[in-house]
Write an enzyme that holds these catalytic residues in place. Structure first.
Site, short mmCIF file in Angstrom:
data_model
loop_
_atom_site.label_atom_id
_atom_site.label_comp_id
_atom_site.label_asym_id
_atom_site.label_seq_id
_atom_site.Cartn_x
_atom_site.Cartn_y
_atom_site.Cartn_z
N HIS A 1 48.25 37.02 52.22
CA HIS A 1 49.47 36.29 52.61
C HIS A 1 49.47 36.03 54.12
O HIS A 1 50.45 35.51 54.65
CB HIS A 1 50.71 37.07 52.17
N ASN A 2 48.38 36.36 54.80
CA ASN A 2 48.25 36.16 56.24
C ASN A 2 47.75 34.73 56.48
O ASN A 2 46.58 34.42 56.26
CB ASN A 2 47.29 37.20 56.83
N LYS B 1 44.68 34.32 58.85
CA LYS B 1 43.40 34.62 58.21
C LYS B 1 42.98 33.49 57.27
O LYS B 1 41.82 33.10 57.24
CB LYS B 1 43.49 35.92 57.40
N ASP C 1 38.89 42.68 53.92
CA ASP C 1 39.60 43.75 54.61
C ASP C 1 38.87 43.91 55.92
O ASP C 1 37.63 43.89 55.98
CB ASP C 1 39.60 45.05 53.82
N PHE D 1 44.63 36.53 66.95
CA PHE D 1 45.73 37.39 66.50
C PHE D 1 45.22 38.81 66.42
O PHE D 1 44.06 39.08 66.71
CB PHE D 1 46.28 36.90 65.14
N LYS E 1 34.94 31.51 68.26
CA LYS E 1 35.23 32.80 67.63
C LYS E 1 34.76 32.81 66.17
O LYS E 1 34.12 33.76 65.72
CB LYS E 1 36.73 33.10 67.69
N HIS F 1 33.29 38.97 63.38
CA HIS F 1 33.05 39.72 62.16
C HIS F 1 33.44 38.92 60.92
O HIS F 1 32.70 38.86 59.95
CB HIS F 1 33.81 41.05 62.21
#
Length: 193
Positions: free
Chosen positions: A8-9, A12, A67, A146, A169, A174
């Site tokens: 829900h981000n 992301k 994650d 963020f 970025k 990652h």
């Protein structure tokens, strides 16, 4: 092809859409249908799979999830899997403030971001882990990104991740590395779909 991204981000989701589209231009990333599951795993991989499995069950569509978090050597790897909930409020600015407070006076500021990208579909599960190494700055800098981006200085750089362009970025982070690799694997998996 459409993939559900079990998060829900919105930050992301936007990053993942941009990252994967570089490798797989026709992919369409959509948000999840159900409520987020409880992330009670002990590792980044376990938590990524918990989210991807829940998204697949809710939607019936191939579902990706991640994650991720930051691990600081001097703090024994903390915040680690608790990165998003490190401070009592869980707000980015509070998480960063607590991290800096816990590193006050510490000279070894080595750290790394971890991202585990996961896919769950009717044919099984795939996970890919990538890391991004650097150090923690003494204070936040930059208005991009963020999370912990304003205090993370990638190895070989003089500026924080929050001072990088989104494109730069996404290419080296990652999450960028993990989802570029996952996109490549999925192109092969779904060729002709």
């Amino acid at each position: 092809m459409q993939l559900v991204f079990a998060s829900h981000n919105a930050h992301k989701r936007g990053e993942v859409q941009a990252i994967m589209a570089d490798v797989w231009p026709s992919v369409d990333i959509v948000g999840p249908k159900g409520d987020p599951p409880e992330e009670d795993g002990d590792t980044f991989t376990e938590n990524a799979l918990i989210k991807a499995r829940a998204g697949f069950i809710d939607s019936g569509q191939p579902t990706i999830a991640d994650d991720s978090g930051i691990c600081v050597d001097a703090l024994g790897g903390a915040p680690g899997i608790h990165s998003a909930r490190y401070s009592p409020s869980g707000e980015d600015t509070d998480n960063v403030s607590l991290l800096l407070e816990n590193l006050n006076g510490v000279t070894d500021r080595r750290a790394y971001f971890v991202c585990v990208a996961a896919l769950v579909d009717g044919d099984g599960e795939v996970t890919i882990e990538r890391r991004w190494y650097g150090t923690i700055a003494d204070a936040p800098h930059g208005g991009g990104g963020f999370g912990y981006d304003p205090v993370f200085i990638p190895d070989g750089q003089e500026h924080t991740a929050a001072e990088m362009t989104a494109e730069d970025k996404n290419r080296v982070s990652h999450r960028g590395q993990a989802f570029q690799a996952l996109a490549g694997a999925l192109v092969e998996r779904y060729q002709g779909v």
